[in-house]
Structures are given as C-alpha cells and as structure tokens.
Motif scaffolding. Sequence first.
Motif, PDB file in Angstrom:
ATOM      1  N   LYS A 153      17.810 -27.398  -7.564  1.00 36.08           N
ATOM      2  CA  LYS A 153      18.179 -26.755  -6.294  1.00 36.08           C
ATOM      3  C   LYS A 153      19.432 -27.427  -5.734  1.00 36.08           C
TER       4      LYS A 153
ATOM      5  N   GLY B  81      18.109 -15.105   4.985  1.00 36.80           N
ATOM      6  CA  GLY B  81      16.948 -15.541   4.199  1.00 36.80           C
ATOM      7  C   GLY B  81      17.134 -16.999   3.834  1.00 36.80           C
ATOM      8  N   CYS B  82      17.367 -17.835   4.876  1.00 32.95           N
ATOM      9  CA  CYS B  82      17.863 -19.200   4.623  1.00 32.95           C
ATOM     10  C   CYS B  82      16.768 -20.169   4.215  1.00 32.95           C
ATOM     11  N   GLY B  83      15.481 -19.774   4.334  1.00 33.97           N
ATOM     12  CA  GLY B  83      14.407 -20.687   3.933  1.00 33.97           C
ATOM     13  C   GLY B  83      14.466 -21.973   4.728  1.00 33.97           C
TER      14      GLY B  83
ATOM     15  N   GLU C  56      15.885 -16.405   9.157  1.00 28.48           N
ATOM     16  CA  GLU C  56      14.699 -16.583   8.314  1.00 28.48           C
ATOM     17  C   GLU C  56      13.508 -15.913   8.998  1.00 28.48           C
ATOM     18  N   GLN C  57      12.694 -15.204   8.186  1.00 30.04           N
ATOM     19  CA  GLN C  57      11.566 -14.481   8.775  1.00 30.04           C
ATOM     20  C   GLN C  57      10.341 -15.373   9.017  1.00 30.04           C
ATOM     21  N   ARG C  58      10.327 -16.560   8.418  1.00 30.13           N
ATOM     22  CA  ARG C  58       9.163 -17.438   8.614  1.00 30.13           C
ATOM     23  C   ARG C  58       9.450 -18.416   9.753  1.00 30.13           C
TER      24      ARG C  58
ATOM     25  N   GLY D 121      13.629 -13.911  12.364  1.00 25.79           N
ATOM     26  CA  GLY D 121      13.834 -12.462  12.354  1.00 25.79           C
ATOM     27  C   GLY D 121      14.099 -11.963  10.961  1.00 25.79           C
ATOM     28  N   THR D 122      14.209 -10.634  10.868  1.00 24.37           N
ATOM     29  CA  THR D 122      14.487 -10.060   9.546  1.00 24.37           C
ATOM     30  C   THR D 122      15.986  -9.779   9.421  1.00 24.37           C
ATOM     31  N   ILE D 123      16.445  -9.852   8.197  1.00 27.71           N
ATOM     32  CA  ILE D 123      17.881  -9.717   7.928  1.00 27.71           C
ATOM     33  C   ILE D 123      18.399  -8.375   8.449  1.00 27.71           C
TER      34      ILE D 123
ATOM     35  N   LEU E 140      21.328 -16.834  -0.514  1.00 25.47           N
ATOM     36  CA  LEU E 140      20.967 -17.436  -1.800  1.00 25.47           C
ATOM     37  C   LEU E 140      19.511 -17.106  -2.089  1.00 25.47           C
ATOM     38  N   HIS E 141      19.297 -16.287  -3.097  1.00 25.47           N
ATOM     39  CA  HIS E 141      17.956 -15.925  -3.555  1.00 25.47           C
ATOM     40  C   HIS E 141      17.105 -15.309  -2.457  1.00 25.47           C
TER      41      HIS E 141
ATOM     42  N   ALA F 176      16.037  -7.901   0.294  1.00 27.10           N
ATOM     43  CA  ALA F 176      16.630  -8.721   1.358  1.00 27.10           C
ATOM     44  C   ALA F 176      18.104  -8.996   1.037  1.00 27.10           C
TER      45      ALA F 176
END
Length: 380
Positions: free
Chosen positions: A137, A167-169, A192-194, A218-220, A234-235, A240
């Motif tokens: 990673k 979707g940055c995790g 990021e959604q989480r 939030g969602t992208i 990234l991934h 997404a």
Amino acid sequence: MPSRSNNPLADKLAASLADGTFVRLVLSSPVGGEVEKIIGRLIALKSGRHLSLTYRYPTRDVTKNLPLADAPAWLRNQVPRTFRSALLGTTRADWQLHDTRLVRHKPLTTEPPACSHDHSRHRVLGNAPWLPAHPDKRRQIDRYAEIFSHLAQECRWPAAPVIADMGCGKGYLTFAVWHLLRDRGARVIGVEQRPELVAAANQLAQQISATGLEFVPGTIANVELPTLDGLIALHACDTATDDAIRRGITQKAQLIIVAPCCHRQIRPQLGKPEPLAPVLAHRLMAERMAEWATDGLRILALEAEGYRVKAIEFVASEHTPKNLMIAAIRTGKPGNGEQVAAFKKFFGIQHHAVLDGDDWTPPAPETTKRHSSHGMPNER
Ligand SMILES: C[S@@+](CC[C@H](N)C(=O)[O-])C[C@H]1O[C@@H](n2cnc3c(N)ncnc32)[C@H](O)[C@@H]1O
C-alpha cells in the motif's frame, strides 16, 4: 562525444544549478522516438545532488539521475535534436526555448523546491505518521503521489487549489496530496461514506495541525463540495470510480486521476459480438473483457468531455493487480462522442455509470453454469 548544438538554455541551466535558483526542467515536443516528455528536478543522493530525469513513455515512466556537472551538456544534446521545446523554471524567471528561440517569462514560483532525498522506494513522502505500514500500500501511495505531483505541474491551478480524494478510506492518499500541496495553501478534502473512518482521519489531521486538510462523510455522487481543481480516487469500489469521474467532469476539474477497483456494472450487459463471441463464451475471458470495456469507456468518456487521457500501470502488479491508472488533464477541446456511442453499441452496453449516472437496475445475472462429466464447467 555528445554533439554540441545551439542551445542557449544550457548556460541558463548551468547558472541556475550553480546559484541555487533551479526549480524544474521540462522537455517536450519530441522530434521522434517513444519518449513523450522528460521532466527534471533536483534530488539529493548519497553521492551528492543530481538532476533526476523522468522519461515519460506512453504507458510508463523511467527515471535516470544525472550528476549536476553533466546536465548542461546533456541538455545541449537533447534540444533541438530530440526535443523541440524546453522549459527551464528558475526562481528568477521561466525560460522557454523553442528550436533556437529563447523567451523569458515571469517565474511560476520564486521559492526553490526542497531538494528531495532518494529513499529508493519511498522517495516523495518520507516517513510521515499517516503513511500505511503495509509495504504494498505504501508503494501505491508513493507512486500515486509522485505521478500526481508531476501532473499537477502541468495544470494551471490557482494559488490555493481545491482537491478531493473520493472514497478516501483511512485517507493515506489524502494526507499525501495535502503534504505535497500544503505550501500552496491548498484545500484537500477526503470523501468517505464510512463515518468512523472520517472521524479517525479528522482526528489525526488535527493532531498534526494539518491546515487545509479535512475529511467529510458522504457518498461521492451526492456529497456537497466546493468547485474542484483536481479530483483523485484510489481503488474506489465498483461504480464509485465512475461517480468520481463524473463529478470531476461536471466540475470541470483540471486534473482527474483514478486507479479503479472492482468492476461489476458492465459484466451483465456485455454482449458477444462477432468475431469475439467464441472467445467471450469463456467466462474468464468475458470477465476480463468487461473490465477492459469498463475502463475503455471511462477513457473515451473523459476524452469526449475534453480531457487528454493517459492509461498507465502506476505500480508493478506484484504490489496490486489493480494497477491501472487513468490520468486526465482538461484541455477544454471536446472529443468525439460518437466513439463512445459506437463502443457501447458494439458491446451492447446500455448503461455506464460515468456516462449515464448511477440510477439503474442491471439485468438479471447469467444462469448458473453446469459442470460436465470431466469436471470442467460447460461454458458455451
Ligand atoms: C478499497 S477502499 C480504498 C480506500 C483508499 N482510497 C485507499 O486506497 O487507501 C474504498 C473506499 O471507498 C469507500 N467508498 C466506496 N464507495 C463509496 C461511495 N460511493 N462514496 C463514498 N465512499 C465510498 C469505501 O467505504 C472504502 O473506504
């Protein structure tokens, strides 16, 4: 012996390396050959400072390090013999050489960049607390950041650019890009959604007083964002990545870089056009083709919307099999929308999230395969 050519930029390069005003060197407009561009920056090696040269090929970068004393002669040998144009950035002036004509411009920056060190594998980012511990990673983040920083130099961004990482995790890449742009007053936003990942990343950003860096839940597709100058992902899973590309296009972001993850939307739609039908009857080949078609359409959609696009392998596949990177710089000149339509028609694709949005119910999956008496699945 390298042939000496009439290249007044070589003396300027020698002077800027000697008096510490050198910022960057870019060779473009190749006369022939495969290399599209060469980008030079200063690097500190154990053996002293060098000019680190990134040779940009259509699908890969190759780096060579040149002792500073050899740099002027090397440049004389390159321009105008192999490249017609060269840009030398210094803190006093930017010098543009085209063939033999040298023009002076205002400097893009008056600050000399820090001379980065070659930590062999982790060159751009050093050893910050927000970097991932896992070496694969880590390699991905380092290479992504390196490519981002090269491409950012080609963008005409304002003084304080706004960048979103979709979707940055845990925010590895978000922190990395903030780190690269922090001296430019950039605003870098991780989406990021989480919510638990957002909270943890914001806490770390606060701990290190990362001004200009924030993480939002939030969602992208729907999160509220300011106007973006750059968008990265990234991934980001499945569609997404498409949502991210779509938001970048809608916002006219100058730079869009995505490294896609899994692909699910195109597979159930993929037809079996001749003469590919007998090959696509094999499930694995159809899956690979669906992945290829998904990314192909992403590229064509970006081109149709006025982006210059490159598809590269940003790390070796041993670090991740998901190593395709689609990098797009906005030119504003719309491309050919008919190519997108023809591509969709050929494969029987009705819906692609970049082009048509996310609001779509896919057709029912294919019926389960039966197995033959010798244990091989019957795929036809
Ligand atoms: C495979 S992880 C990658 C994380 C990070 N970009 C990295 O490479 O370290 C994908 C992340 O995207 C997030 N994600 C997926 N779909 C999303 C969406 N539509 N909106 C926001 N986040 C999303 C997931 O929750 C997950 O954290």
